[in-house]
Structures are given as C-alpha cells and as structure tokens.
Design a protein around this motif. Structure first.
Motif, PDB file in Angstrom:
ATOM      1  N   ILE A  95     -46.640 -98.281  47.103  1.00 30.59           N
ATOM      2  CA  ILE A  95     -47.375 -97.744  45.963  1.00 30.59           C
ATOM      3  C   ILE A  95     -48.788 -97.480  46.442  1.00 30.59           C
ATOM      4  N   HIS A 101     -52.789 -96.038  45.155  1.00 28.27           N
ATOM      5  CA  HIS A 101     -53.644 -95.775  44.004  1.00 28.27           C
ATOM      6  C   HIS A 101     -54.888 -95.034  44.446  1.00 28.27           C
ATOM      7  N   VAL A 142     -57.860 -95.221  48.465  1.00 25.49           N
ATOM      8  CA  VAL A 142     -56.413 -95.181  48.429  1.00 25.49           C
ATOM      9  C   VAL A 142     -55.941 -96.482  49.055  1.00 25.49           C
ATOM     10  N   ASP A 143     -54.990 -97.083  48.445  1.00 21.02           N
ATOM     11  CA  ASP A 143     -54.530 -98.361  48.971  1.00 21.02           C
ATOM     12  C   ASP A 143     -53.158 -98.663  48.413  1.00 21.02           C
ATOM     13  N   LEU A 144     -52.401 -99.430  49.125  1.00 18.64           N
ATOM     14  CA  LEU A 144     -51.116 -99.865  48.593  1.00 18.64           C
ATOM     15  C   LEU A 144     -51.239-101.306  48.153  1.00 18.64           C
ATOM     16  N   ASP A 145     -50.415-101.713  47.224  1.00 17.85           N
ATOM     17  CA  ASP A 145     -50.547-103.116  46.804  1.00 17.85           C
ATOM     18  C   ASP A 145     -49.226-103.843  46.877  1.00 17.85           C
ATOM     19  N   LEU A 189     -64.058-103.278  53.379  1.00 21.33           N
ATOM     20  CA  LEU A 189     -64.563-103.908  52.163  1.00 21.33           C
ATOM     21  C   LEU A 189     -63.755-103.403  50.985  1.00 21.33           C
ATOM     22  N   LEU A 231     -59.182-104.697  41.388  1.00 19.77           N
ATOM     23  CA  LEU A 231     -59.381-104.210  40.039  1.00 19.77           C
ATOM     24  C   LEU A 231     -58.230-104.684  39.180  1.00 19.77           C
ATOM     25  N   PRO A 258     -51.318-111.022  37.554  1.00 17.20           N
ATOM     26  CA  PRO A 258     -51.696-109.900  36.704  1.00 17.20           C
ATOM     27  C   PRO A 258     -51.634-108.603  37.504  1.00 17.20           C
ATOM     28  N   LEU A 259     -51.249-107.546  36.825  1.00 13.71           N
ATOM     29  CA  LEU A 259     -51.187-106.235  37.463  1.00 13.71           C
ATOM     30  C   LEU A 259     -52.571-105.879  37.965  1.00 13.71           C
ATOM     31  N   SER A 260     -52.697-105.651  39.228  1.00 12.19           N
ATOM     32  CA  SER A 260     -54.017-105.317  39.726  1.00 12.19           C
ATOM     33  C   SER A 260     -53.910-104.293  40.829  1.00 12.19           C
ATOM     34  N   LEU A 261     -54.997-103.777  41.183  1.00  8.44           N
ATOM     35  CA  LEU A 261     -55.021-102.674  42.111  1.00  8.44           C
ATOM     36  C   LEU A 261     -56.167-102.924  43.057  1.00  8.44           C
ATOM     37  N   SER A 262     -55.948-102.669  44.292  1.00 10.74           N
ATOM     38  CA  SER A 262     -56.990-102.921  45.269  1.00 10.74           C
ATOM     39  C   SER A 262     -57.734-101.634  45.558  1.00 10.74           C
ATOM     40  N   LEU A 263     -59.008-101.682  45.395  1.00 12.61           N
ATOM     41  CA  LEU A 263     -59.842-100.507  45.566  1.00 12.61           C
ATOM     42  C   LEU A 263     -60.571-100.639  46.881  1.00 12.61           C
ATOM     43  N   GLU A 264     -60.396 -99.696  47.737  1.00 10.39           N
ATOM     44  CA  GLU A 264     -61.167 -99.721  48.953  1.00 10.39           C
ATOM     45  C   GLU A 264     -62.424 -98.914  48.750  1.00 10.39           C
ATOM     46  N   LEU A 310     -62.098-104.239  46.831  1.00  8.08           N
ATOM     47  CA  LEU A 310     -62.398-104.877  45.563  1.00  8.08           C
ATOM     48  C   LEU A 310     -61.130-104.850  44.757  1.00  8.08           C
TER      49      LEU A 310
END
Lengths: 236, 236
Positions: B179, B181, A233-236, B79, B83, A78-84, B81
């Motif tokens: 990419i 975010h 900010v993070d890359l996935d 750490l 999303l 699933p399209l997801s995004l990593s949040l730091e 998370l």
DNA sequence: CAGTGGTCTAGACCACTGG
DNA sequence: CAGTGGTCTAGACCACTGG
C-alpha cells in the motif's frame, strides 16, 4: 497442526499459526494465548524457537506480553500512515550544496491565544520566536516558524541560524520525552506567501510539531510546505 | 569495553556500544561492523547474545545484514512522521450512528492521463469509478474517489455502498501486497467543494492511497478532507 | 576454503504473577 | 507454589559469500 513444511523456518510456521488464530477470531482481543512452553511442546520445537515467533509478533504490536501473566492478543493498531517528509528542519544545511535560508524574524514576542494553547502557557507570556525560510536552488521549500519557552532554552536567540536550523538546534540541546505532530491544509496569509514567493491563494501543508519534556511543551515548530510539492510516498 | 554493569542485560550493553560507535562516527555508513563471533568474543558472551544485539539494531534499520558478507552500518532512515487518520473509509459506517453517505458517482470511465499514471495503465483504458461523500451529523467529512482495475475486482460496481464503504469493500476482497500513500494540499474544484458544502476556495488535504498486488496497482483511492478539520496528532 | 549470518536445540537461572 | 516471560549458554548444522 499445519502440514506442508516446504522448508520455511519453524518459527515462521508458529507465527502464521498465531496470526491465523487471531485473524479467524479463534483468539480475540484480550485473550491469553498459549505460553512459550505450551507452543514449544505443541510444535515440537525448543522454547527459544517458540519464543522467537511470539516475540516477533509482540514487537509488531500484535501481542502484549507480561511476565508471570502470559501473552495476550493486542488491540489492533490504529489506522495510520507514515509520511516521509522531504525534510523537517534537520540536515537541510548539510545534504544540499545549493541550500540557503532567509531569517525573517528572530525575537521575543507575547504569546497570542493560538500560540499559548499550543505551548500550554497563558496568553501574553513572553516567548522566543523565529521564522526561517529554507531555500534550495532559489526555490523556497519550507517556511519554518518556531515558538520556544525561554526558561527551557535560554540561549535560543543567540544561535547562528545560517549554520544550523532552529529545529536542528532544538534537537541538539534537548531530548524531548515526547513529540507530537499535526498536519493540516491551509491557505497561508500574504506575509507567508510573499516570503516564499508563492501565489496569493496557494494550498499548503502545515505541519506543527511540538517537543515535550515531562508534560511541558518546550517548543512548537510550524512548517508550511507548498502543496504542489507532493510530500511523501510510503508503504505501511 | 564499557564498565558499569548495573544489571542491564548484556545484549543491551552491546547494543549501546554499537550505537555509540555509529553516533560518534567511529563506524560510518557502509562500514562493516564486527561479526557476531567477534562481538561474542570481545564481550565474553555467547554468540546468541551478541546476535540479539545486532539483530535488534538491524530490525530498527540501523544496520544491514547479509549472509556471507557481514553486517554494515545502514543509511540513516529518512525523517518520517506517523499520521493517524481519523478514518480512511473503513469503519465509518459502524462507529457512528449519525453516519450517512451520498453516492455521487458509480460508473465506468476512460482513464485520463492523471489516473492512468496513478494506476500504471494506458490512457483511455476503461476503469471502474466511484465517488462517495461521507457525512457525520450533516457535516461532510470526506470525499472519497476510487479508481479500480475492472479485471481484478469485477463485482466492484454491484456493491451496496450505503452499507459498506468502497475502501472497506476493497480491503475485504483483496489483501494488497503493498500500500502506498501520498499527502498533498489542494484547493478542490467547484464540483468537489459543492458536493461537500465547502466555500469555493478551501484548502484541503488530499490523501491518495494505492493498493498493489504483485507489482500491479489494483486500485487508487483519493480522499479529500477539509483542512479546517485537523487531521491527526501522534508521537513518533 | 574460512568466515558470515540464519536457524535451532536442550538445557539453565531469574524476577515476577496469581492462587 | 507452579507457571510465566526475560535472559543466557555452548554447542550444532546450514546456505551463502569472497578469495
């Protein structure tokens, strides 16, 4: 199959071959791909080398493996995004010498409807409750409310939250079998904005984290982070 | 070292040995851990088996490896998370028969300061710009603004965004090398809340996504999602 | 130079699955 | 039963790092 060897390792060639087959829909979701032995033969490599290619793609989630049955193309993730997160209640204390916190509440309350559904208990049940504001350099960075099932963490109210954050204590006393998160934008009530020294109408991120233990919710932590602090900010 | 073999694979024993050494601070961040050959000897296994243990921990981010130098204890990962987004401009069109969208803008504009820093270009440079509101069952779910470097996507303005979302078109014409975010809570301006049919002061999530190609930013997409729609639940 | 991790081989035994 | 993936071995050659 492919020529142009350039000195890329052999397992990398096999990986890109497999990826190409999947991307070009030659192999579709659920299809069984060639076995390790088959790939080893086709690419004239040892089984360990073919295995490495397949295994790395499986670790990545592209393939699913099952002994005796074979290796299959997996559902696209699933399209997801990593949040730091700048922090989530852990380590706040130790990394920054300018850290301090204010304990706003530490008590037992009856669960209202909202909290009851969050913890999967019935409305009116008694639960432990804490509210702590985390401050660095006199700036309130995070408002952290915890709701804890008393039976599972009986000593919760007796900890010294000047030395360890509630979330860190929870992580210490229990190893959750599952954690879930929810992110939402909110305009906090005046009690919260007041505690954090924010303007009355400020957009904030609200992150709700639940610790699960065998199908039961042990605790829910709700953090409020001012929206003006960009969160990650993070890359996935 | 450890007894109690139970039939766990040998590489798993070595992994937990290494993890223990790190968790108990016997080996600290930056320390060099024993080489593959050393571990193989200590645990009486072949180098390939010792290597597997070390490699899997390195893949996990616990260790850093460097040829000729050795393997070192890595910084604990920040750490974070995960999303799961309900959608990010892709597939909106196809999954839901009640989907529709409104194209608010599709034009060339001069980059203001904000957009210029986002795209890493200079203020005043001309860029392509689109604003689309995604609607399902008459409810505006997402406001999507794209800023695109014209040279890299020359045909951007000529697409039919009733049939494909801007983000999906960008994903189709280019494979970004990176990419990133950013998530933020905002109270959108009245133009945006008006376009989405929201109350004037509504907390929203703003997710900014940038597509990179070899160190250049090809496009930035800024999505605004009403805060009252919870955005995602996930375990990590 | 001796030591490191990166790649690779040609074997082996195992538990498991389907027919 | 033949085939699958999971584990493991005892070798090998390589490019690279430090001293």
């Amino acid at each position: 199959m492919t020529e142009a060897t350039y000195s890329l390792p052999r397992y990398a060639h096999i990986k890109s071959y497999i990826r190409n087959q999947i991307e070009s829909k030659q192999w579709r979701v659920g299809d069984c791909i060639p076995s390790e032995n088959r790939l080893a033969e086709d690419f004239s490599v040892s089984r360990m080398t073919a295995r490495r290619a397949v295994q790395e793609l499986a670790d990545q989630g592209l393939l699913l493996r099952s002994v005796g049955m074979g290796t299959f193309v997996a559902e696209p993730p699933p399209l997801s995004l990593s949040l730091e997160l700048p922090d989530f209640g852990e380590q706040f204390t130790f990394t920054n010498p300018h850290y301090s916190n204010r304990i706003i509440r530490l008590d037992t309350v009856a669960a209202d409807r909202d909290v009851a559904s969050l913890l999967k208990i019935t409305e009116g049940d008694l639960i432990y409750h804490s509210v702590v504001v985390h401050v660095i350099n006199s700036i309130a960075l995070q408002w952290e409310a915890c709701f804890v099932t008393p039976t599972l963490v009986p000593a919760y109210l007796k900890q010294n939250y000047q030395k360890v954050t509630p979330q860190a204590y929870l992580n210490w006393v229990l190893t959750p079998s599952r954690i879930d998160h929810q992110v939402q934008a909110v305009i906090p009530d005046t009690e919260t904005t007041g505690a954090m020294g924010l303007a009355t109408l400020s957009a904030c991120l609200q992150i709700t984290r639940r610790n699960w233990l065998q199908g039961e919710v042990v605790s829910a932590t709700r953090c409020i982070i001012p929206g003006s602090h960009k969160v990650g900010v993070d890359l996935d």
